[in-house]
Design a protein around this motif. Structure first.
Motif, PDB file in Angstrom:
ATOM      1  N   SER A 244      39.909 -16.113  -6.883  1.00  0.00           N
ATOM      2  CA  SER A 244      38.784 -15.417  -6.582  1.00  0.00           C
ATOM      3  C   SER A 244      38.862 -13.899  -6.883  1.00  0.00           C
ATOM      4  O   SER A 244      37.900 -13.057  -6.934  1.00  0.00           O
ATOM      5  N   THR A 247      37.652 -12.528 -10.127  1.00  0.00           N
ATOM      6  CA  THR A 247      36.139 -12.737 -10.346  1.00  0.00           C
ATOM      7  C   THR A 247      35.341 -11.373 -10.348  1.00  0.00           C
ATOM      8  O   THR A 247      35.565 -10.715  -9.575  1.00  0.00           O
ATOM      9  N   GLN A 251      30.113 -12.940 -11.804  1.00  0.00           N
ATOM     10  CA  GLN A 251      30.439 -14.406 -11.370  1.00  0.00           C
ATOM     11  C   GLN A 251      30.138 -14.587  -9.995  1.00  0.00           C
ATOM     12  O   GLN A 251      29.923 -15.952  -9.478  1.00  0.00           O
TER      13      GLN A 251
END
Length: 738
Positions: A244, A247, A251
């Motif tokens: 993550s 990201t 997103q």
């Protein structure tokens, strides 16, 4: 992943069945079944295994239907890896799989349904299968718009920069009023972007959609279409995202909307491995996770199963130089091995040969577990050349063939072609702006309209029939003599003549100032061409060698399954691991780049911290043996080692108050009646931790001052009105400050 800690019955059963045991923190994460969780996973800490075990726990222990679980990954390779591990760990669940996908494939699913519901026809312009002469793709559309706006064709570098800029705008969800937040060196980039967006909506009978539009359209659809949002929210009870830290804002927004109804979100990330800021990754999202989700749990997986204590300790202490991060303490219980090797080479030119000689000493059966890592793709070319000459196979994870079509490579070849045929105006047209003859476009057009007279050279024709300034005639005569003198020269000498006597290096300097190109990158291309040219006696052989290397790069992707050396950028190496790792080109100006340095001085430290994270990703790829390489000279100019290398050196060899060797030398000097070079000072600062910003110190030459800045090995001290920059390491070792 063996573990002797107490395990719950379920995980003990899985350990016996799969051989995979979870440590205490991993079990806590795997058993988390309600509410948001931020799982901070250090390199080599088993994050994917933990995620898969959590999925199994939810299904087998909590009775969750597999289809109610959504696992979102950053890349297709990660999604495939998770699918394969799930099948391996839970064969009894064959045919009952969670929904594994990338964020882009999920967004495309939302986009497709949304546009279908509104009867909107669309075409994906990033997809080669949907491109043709009458249906241009993204690159063709942007090239046409660039040409219309700037009245010239874009270079490959400008196209790459333009693509990055547009992607950044979309991923950061920047409105037209905020476009200035996205920096771009391409002329009139903002106008090109707006024209591009307008063309996609109005230039065709169908909506044109690029890769990043999938995200923005999906996010907009989930924000405005309540029925669509509710249907997707009701489809999944559990959502987890991997990697993550990579990201982007849009997103994150999509995932936030998806979990809003139940909040059962597990985010797996390592803020210390966030290396895609230039691609709009938002690591700050992780730092603000508990603000967004006040009831969130945070767990830290700090045990590294991959590397030796030497590597883990150095990496853990190195990354603490960054300020914008979660505090973590990575550790390992693996057996100790060799320390990190730091190698200084006298010159850039010997680097590739040195690395290849080291690799040649490794058992060929182990070559598949060896990697050479670098920041810029151009570094791979000299390695390919040296590996091929040594008959060592290599695999390139992200081979970039654009080097061979780069305008600098084409320029050099065109200069060389002029030595064979100086009667071709079309050749001069390609390089006239790069010569130190200051030929204008108007003068070049005059020459082309003039027509050639028998055996005269282009220079003679220009002097005969083109309107010139007096100084230009001398320049043209000198250039003609230089080209004539290059005939039969070795390709290495030819390149040096092009750079020096024909003024190519000075031209590049001006282009970098005017167009914002990175000088170190362009210089790297020229240095690489010189490296390739060195063993060849003719320019034809040099040109042929470039073709061979281009073909070798294309072929290398088929060596993945073979016993081949891996060549990779730091970026593409993330997630991989190797027994032996060589990190090359570790000099100041490359990592960190000159741009990283400049922005830090302007009070914007984000890029410098990302460069440190990139270096951290590199060193944590190594399991047992890691070698860091830098050199003292490049292109005849002195260069400095990366401050990151200096950091690792200090971590491995911390300065002590008086080493045994220093004590012996001191004793010997004193016994001979020679005064010691540095008198013992009981008040001297002998630890780097004693150097802190704001502290008042005394220097025996400069007097009393205040520490105003610490930067790697450098300490800046303000003495009165003057600021002195000193080596922190030397100050501590020599006891220069008190």
């Amino acid at each position: 992943m063996s573990n002797h800690q107490h395990m719950t019955p379920y995980f003990e059963y899985k350990r016996q069945f799969t051989g995979v045991g979870l440590n205490e923190v991993q079990q806590q994460a795997a058993m988390h079944d309600k509410g948001p969780l931020l799982l901070l996973a250090s390199p080599g800490s088993g994050k994917t295994t933990t995620l898969i075990m959590r999925i199994g726990y939810l299904i087998e222990e909590k009775g969750v239907q597999p289809s109610r679980i959504k696992a979102i990954t950053f890349s297709r390779a990660s999604a495939q890896d998770m699918k394969e591990r799930y099948a391996r760990f839970f064969p009894e669940l064959a045919g009952r799989s969670p929904d594994f996908s990338t964020i882009h494939s999920f967004a495309f699913e939302v986009l497709r349904e949304h546009l279908h519901r509104h009867g909107t026809r669309y075409r994906m312009i990033d997809s080669p299968s949907e491109q043709s002469a009458d249906k241009p793709g993204k690159s063709a559309i942007l090239r046409d718009i660039f040409r219309e706006v700037n009245r010239e064709y874009p270079t490959d570098d400008q196209m790459e920069e333009l693509m990055r800029y547009i992607s950044l705008i979309k991923n950061k969800l920047l409105s037209d009023s905020r476009l200035s937040e996205a920096k771009c060196d391409v002329p009139k980039a903002e106008i090109i972007f707006k024209e591009y967006e307008s063309f996609k909506r109005n230039g065709s009978s169908e909506l044109l959609v690029d890769y990043d539009d999938m995200l923005t359209i999906a996010n907009e659809a989930l924000a405005t279409d309540v029925e669509l949002l509710t249907r997707y929210q009701n489809r999944y009870d559990y959502v987890m995202t991997d990697e993550s830290q990579d990201t982007s804002f849009v997103q994150h927004e999509i995932v936030t909307k998806l979990v809003a109804s139940h909040g059962n979100l597990v985010v797996v990330a390592d803020d210390d491995q966030s290396i895609y800021g230039w691609r709009a990754a938002e690591p700050r999202y992780l730092l603000e996770f508990q603000t967004k989700y006040p009831n969130a749990s945070v767990l830290k997986m700090e045990q590294n199963y991959r590397s030796t204590p030497n590597i883990v300790d150095a990496a853990n202490r190195f990354i603490k130089r960054n300020k914008t991060r979660y505090e973590k303490n990575m550790f390992t219980v693996n057996a100790a091995d060799e320390p990190i090797l730091i190698t200084e080479l006298p010159d850039y030119r010997v680097q590739a040969k040195y690395v290849v000689e080291k690799i040649a000493d490794i058992d060929p059966s182990q070559w598949g577990d060896v990697a050479v890592l670098y920041r810029n793709n151009v570094s791979s070319i000299m390695l390919m050349n040296a590996l091929e000459l040594a008959d060592i196979p290599y695999y390139m994870k992200d081979g970039d063939n654009r080097f061979f079509s780069h305008w600098i490579v084409e320029d050099v070849l065109n200069f060389m072609r002029m030595t064979f045929n100086d009667k071709r105006p079309d050749l001069l047209e390609r390089i006239h702006m790069k010569l130190n003859c200051y030929i204008t476009k108007k003068q070049m057009a005059e020459l082309l309209a003039l027509g050639m007279d028998g055996d005269e050279t282009v220079f003679e024709a220009m002097i005969r029939g083109v309107t010139l300034q007096d100084y230009q005639i001398k320049q043209l005569e000198a250039a003609a003599a230089t080209f004539a003198g290059m005939r039969g020269a070795s390709p290495l000498n030819a390149i040096r003549t092009i750079r020096d006597k024909l003024g190519y290096d000075k031209t590049l300097d001006k282009m970098c100032e005017r167009m914002g190109f990175r000088k170190e990158y362009l210089s790297g291309i020229l240095s690489t061409l010189e490296e390739i040219a060195e063993p060849h006696h003719t320019m034809e052989a040099f040109a042929a060698r470039l073709k061979e290397l281009e073909q070798g790069m294309k072929q290398s992707k088929y060596n993945k399954a073979g016993n081949a050396i891996t060549l990779s950028t730091f970026h593409s190496a993330k997630g991989l691991e190797f027994e032996h790792v060589y990190m090359i080109d570790l000099i100041d100006g490359i990592i960190p780049s000159a741009d990283d340095r400049m922005k830090e001085k302007q009070g914007r430290p984000d890029e410098m911290e990302e460069a440190a994270r990139l270096f951290y990703v590199g060193i944590t790829r190594a399991k047992r043996r890691l070698e860091l390489l830098y050199y003292r000279k490049k292109d005849g100019d002195a260069v400095s080692p990366s401050p990151f290398v200096s950091d690792v050196h200090r971590i491995q060899h911390p300065p002590t108050e008086v080493t045994a060797r220093d004590a012996a030398l001191q004793s010997a000097r004193n016994s001979k009646g020679v005064e010691a070079s540095v008198p013992t000072n009981p008040k001297a600062i002998r630890e780097l931790s004693g150097l802190t910003e704001g502290r008042e110190v005394s220097h025996r030459v400069f007097g009393t001052g205040t520490i105003v800045r610490l930067d790697g090995d450098s300490v800046e001290i303000k003495f009165g009105e003057r600021v002195k920059r000193l080596s922190a390491n030397i100050c501590v070792e020599k006891g220069l400050l008190e």
